[in-house]
Design an enzyme around this catalytic site. Sequence first.
Site, PDB file in Angstrom:
ATOM      1  N   ASP A  21      36.871   7.244  54.327  1.00  0.00           N
ATOM      2  CA  ASP A  21      36.503   8.013  53.127  1.00  0.00           C
ATOM      3  C   ASP A  21      35.831   7.062  52.140  1.00  0.00           C
ATOM      4  O   ASP A  21      35.842   5.840  52.326  1.00  0.00           O
ATOM      5  CB  ASP A  21      37.769   8.627  52.494  1.00  0.00           C
ATOM      6  CG  ASP A  21      37.454   9.416  51.222  1.00  0.00           C
ATOM      7  OD1 ASP A  21      36.524  10.247  51.244  1.00  0.00           O
ATOM      8  OD2 ASP A  21      38.118   9.196  50.189  1.00  0.00           O
ATOM      9  N   SER A  22      35.288   7.642  51.071  1.00  0.00           N
ATOM     10  CA  SER A  22      34.679   6.824  50.020  1.00  0.00           C
ATOM     11  C   SER A  22      35.732   6.072  49.205  1.00  0.00           C
ATOM     12  O   SER A  22      35.385   5.198  48.418  1.00  0.00           O
ATOM     13  CB  SER A  22      33.887   7.723  49.080  1.00  0.00           C
ATOM     14  OG  SER A  22      34.773   8.575  48.380  1.00  0.00           O
ATOM     15  N   THR A  79      31.767  14.912  51.643  1.00  0.00           N
ATOM     16  CA  THR A  79      30.400  14.529  51.306  1.00  0.00           C
ATOM     17  C   THR A  79      29.741  13.854  52.512  1.00  0.00           C
ATOM     18  O   THR A  79      28.588  14.135  52.851  1.00  0.00           O
ATOM     19  CB  THR A  79      30.411  13.573  50.085  1.00  0.00           C
ATOM     20  OG1 THR A  79      31.320  14.104  49.109  1.00  0.00           O
ATOM     21  CG2 THR A  79      29.048  13.440  49.481  1.00  0.00           C
ATOM     22  N   GLY A 139      29.789  11.317  45.877  1.00  0.00           N
ATOM     23  CA  GLY A 139      29.281  12.635  45.457  1.00  0.00           C
ATOM     24  C   GLY A 139      27.917  12.628  44.788  1.00  0.00           C
ATOM     25  O   GLY A 139      27.052  13.442  45.131  1.00  0.00           O
ATOM     26  N   CYS A 170      36.041  12.763  54.592  1.00  0.00           N
ATOM     27  CA  CYS A 170      35.253  12.850  53.364  1.00  0.00           C
ATOM     28  C   CYS A 170      34.280  14.008  53.570  1.00  0.00           C
ATOM     29  O   CYS A 170      33.496  13.997  54.535  1.00  0.00           O
ATOM     30  CB  CYS A 170      34.501  11.534  53.167  1.00  0.00           C
ATOM     31  SG  CYS A 170      33.311  11.574  51.816  1.00  0.00           S
ATOM     32  N   GLU A 218      40.552   8.185  41.591  1.00  0.00           N
ATOM     33  CA  GLU A 218      40.453   6.767  41.976  1.00  0.00           C
ATOM     34  C   GLU A 218      41.197   5.860  40.997  1.00  0.00           C
ATOM     35  O   GLU A 218      41.601   4.765  41.344  1.00  0.00           O
ATOM     36  CB  GLU A 218      38.982   6.331  42.082  1.00  0.00           C
ATOM     37  CG  GLU A 218      38.269   6.849  43.325  1.00  0.00           C
ATOM     38  CD  GLU A 218      38.796   6.248  44.636  1.00  0.00           C
ATOM     39  OE1 GLU A 218      39.226   5.092  44.638  1.00  0.00           O
ATOM     40  OE2 GLU A 218      38.791   6.974  45.651  1.00  0.00           O
ATOM     41  N   CYS A 261      36.948  18.597  48.769  1.00  0.00           N
ATOM     42  CA  CYS A 261      36.829  17.150  48.598  1.00  0.00           C
ATOM     43  C   CYS A 261      38.220  16.613  48.864  1.00  0.00           C
ATOM     44  O   CYS A 261      39.199  17.139  48.309  1.00  0.00           O
ATOM     45  CB  CYS A 261      36.384  16.807  47.182  1.00  0.00           C
ATOM     46  SG  CYS A 261      36.495  15.038  46.814  1.00  0.00           S
ATOM     47  N   THR A 262      38.319  15.608  49.702  1.00  0.00           N
ATOM     48  CA  THR A 262      39.655  15.149  50.104  1.00  0.00           C
ATOM     49  C   THR A 262      40.414  14.476  48.966  1.00  0.00           C
ATOM     50  O   THR A 262      41.617  14.262  49.071  1.00  0.00           O
ATOM     51  CB  THR A 262      39.563  14.197  51.321  1.00  0.00           C
ATOM     52  OG1 THR A 262      38.605  13.169  51.026  1.00  0.00           O
ATOM     53  CG2 THR A 262      39.143  14.944  52.570  1.00  0.00           C
ATOM     54  N   HIS A 263      39.727  14.161  47.873  1.00  0.00           N
ATOM     55  CA  HIS A 263      40.430  13.625  46.695  1.00  0.00           C
ATOM     56  C   HIS A 263      41.210  14.723  45.947  1.00  0.00           C
ATOM     57  O   HIS A 263      42.151  14.420  45.222  1.00  0.00           O
ATOM     58  CB  HIS A 263      39.434  13.025  45.694  1.00  0.00           C
ATOM     59  CG  HIS A 263      38.918  11.661  46.049  1.00  0.00           C
ATOM     60  ND1 HIS A 263      38.032  11.453  47.082  1.00  0.00           N
ATOM     61  CD2 HIS A 263      39.150  10.449  45.492  1.00  0.00           C
ATOM     62  CE1 HIS A 263      37.736  10.156  47.137  1.00  0.00           C
ATOM     63  NE2 HIS A 263      38.399   9.532  46.185  1.00  0.00           N
TER      64      HIS A 263
HETATM   65  N1  DGL Z   1      36.591  12.326  49.159  1.00  0.00           N
HETATM   66  C1  DGL Z   1      35.221  12.578  49.350  1.00  0.00           C
HETATM   67  C2  DGL Z   1      34.917  14.002  49.700  1.00  0.00           C
HETATM   68  O1  DGL Z   1      35.733  14.633  50.320  1.00  0.00           O
HETATM   69  C3  DGL Z   1      34.201  11.896  48.501  1.00  0.00           C
HETATM   70  C4  DGL Z   1      34.339  11.908  47.031  1.00  0.00           C
HETATM   71  C5  DGL Z   1      33.314  11.026  46.392  1.00  0.00           C
HETATM   72  O2  DGL Z   1      33.270   9.842  46.720  1.00  0.00           O
HETATM   73  O3  DGL Z   1      32.537  11.504  45.554  1.00  0.00           O
HETATM   74  O4  DGL Z   1      33.862  14.503  49.433  1.00  0.00           O
END
Ligand code: DGL
Length: 269
Positions: free
Chosen positions: A9-10, A74, A42, A72, A151, A183-185
């Site tokens: 992931d990012s 994105t 993103g 992720c 983050e 978004c996984t965040h």
């Molecule tokens: N967690 C990621 C996603 O699911 C990326 C979020 C990001 O870095 O902007 O899209």
Amino acid sequence: MQQAIAILDSGVGGLTVVKEVMRQLPREKIIYFGDTARTPYGPRSSEEVLLFTQQIVEYLIQFQPKMIVIACNTATAVALEQIRAMVNVPVVGVIHPGARAAINATETGFVGVIGTEGTIRSGAYAQALKEISPHIEVVSEACPKFVPLVEKGMFRDEVTWKTVKESLEHLRYKPIDCLILGCTHYPFLMEPIAEVMGPNVKLISSADETAREISTILYQYGQLAKADDLPVHQFFCSGEPKIFQQIAQEWLREHLETAPVVWQVPNFL
Ligand code: DGL
């Protein structure tokens, strides 16, 4: 040597998928890569996200994983097919599992999607949902302010509640009965998102369904970890490791009691 599932992931977002994999598949060894030095993805161009994803996969390949999980949205939206063409192990993304989970959950057929600018711009969720079920109605909204808060580990701060409320202002009046956290965040912000959207909107995270897909594929390939395999996970982050470790340790606490983790910063960038 036990072959690992490589998950990337990012940043810390993919840990929401890791948690489900650890819960559903406790014998599996995980190698995680969070690109915290270059998060968020993103706002970046598709070309850049593709390049970063390819670089991480090239790095992870040295560990000879049995599967790669792009945790992720994105990166899944722009890089899934290219990564599949690049490696000779199964590659799993998070968008189709998320779409399937929403189709399973919706009763009215009105589905909301939130994600990064890149994911929403790609239209990948609407496409995945309609590919499976053509009559689904989709409304989407980019929430670019969420990832930087996550983050920093600011899951329940006052500014986070305010940001979530403002970002979901339009969506909360739409007649949707479920909302995909695309978004996984975002599962880190489950509490404020649930509060703002109210009890009639189910929140869908792709983590659960993605872990199920991983499980199914490993079973089909005869590659599920064996009874005597004891996983020692490896976690890499490309940026400052302190906050990353704190978030990971807190989020995965109950699983890390039984399976140790080795923390590493890659010589990568
Ligand atoms: N967690 C990621 C996603 O699911 C990326 C979020 C990001 O870095 O902007 O899209």
